[in-house]
Design an enzyme around this catalytic site. Structure first.
Site, PDB file in Angstrom:
ATOM      1  CG  ASN A 216      61.660  51.273  -3.110  1.00 55.83           C
ATOM      2  OD1 ASN A 216      60.699  51.555  -3.872  1.00 55.83           O
ATOM      3  ND2 ASN A 216      61.781  50.139  -2.521  1.00 55.83           N
TER       4      ASN A 216
ATOM      5  CB  CYS B 234      65.191  55.579   0.393  1.00 53.24           C
ATOM      6  SG  CYS B 234      65.741  54.186   1.627  1.00 53.24           S
TER       7      CYS B 234
ATOM      8  CD  GLU C 217      61.737  58.042   2.143  1.00 55.14           C
ATOM      9  OE1 GLU C 217      62.125  57.121   1.274  1.00 55.14           O
ATOM     10  OE2 GLU C 217      61.173  57.603   3.103  1.00 55.14           O
TER      11      GLU C 217
ATOM     12  CB  CYS D 120      65.337  54.103   6.708  1.00 56.33           C
ATOM     13  SG  CYS D 120      66.474  55.141   5.428  1.00 56.33           S
TER      14      CYS D 120
ATOM     15  CB  CYS E 222      65.042  58.587   4.454  1.00 61.73           C
ATOM     16  SG  CYS E 222      65.622  57.583   2.805  1.00 61.73           S
TER      17      CYS E 222
END
Ligand code: THU
Length: 130
Positions: free
Chosen positions: A39, A50, A52, A83, A86
């Site tokens: 992140n 993020c 990901e 989240c 994501c």
């Protein structure tokens, strides 16, 4: 390469001065290559990205568009849950059955399939012609 280890390693580089919550993600693409991301926060809070998203960007930058497996790790009490945004991003670049492992630094983990994270997802079929 062990994906949890790769996610843990890249997590060290996370830039999270505002939340203090460092996250690492590592995915294995179709070719077997591992791509990692962490992140990256910003003083303009919504501009943060993020882990990901970082791993997906690294995969795309390397010329690949599909992953078979991803691991995400953070230092929380329970395995870190991606989240909502994501979850949608992950589904774009993996088969619904692609494996996702969510982990904690102290060794807890939870493995499921990416589609399980987003029931009723908006997908191509809903656009009819996409
Ligand atoms: N975060 C991630 O990078 N991935 C997740 O799966 C959950 C949340 C980040 C976003 C933000 O920088 C920090 O964790 C706190 O929300």
């Amino acid at each position: 390469m062990d994906l949890i280890k790769a996610a843990k390693d890249v997590r060290e580089n996370a830039y999270a001065p505002y939340s203090g919550f460092k996250v690492g993600a590592a995915l294995r693409s179709d070719s077997g290559q591992v791509h990692a991301g962490c992140n990256v926060e910003n003083i303009a809070y919504p501009e943060g990205t993020c882990a990901e998203a970082g791993a997906i960007s690294a995969m795309i930058a390397a010329g690949e568009t599909n992953f078979v497996e991803i691991a995400v790790i953070a230092d929380g009490p329970e395995p870190v849950a991606p989240c909502g945004g994501c979850r949608q991003k992950l589904l774009e670049f993996a088969a619904p059955t692609a494996k996702i492992t969510m982990a904690t630094l102290d060794g807890k983990s939870l493995t499921t399939e990416v589609a399980e994270l987003l029931p009723g997802a908006f997908d191509r079929s809903q656009m009819g012609n996409a």
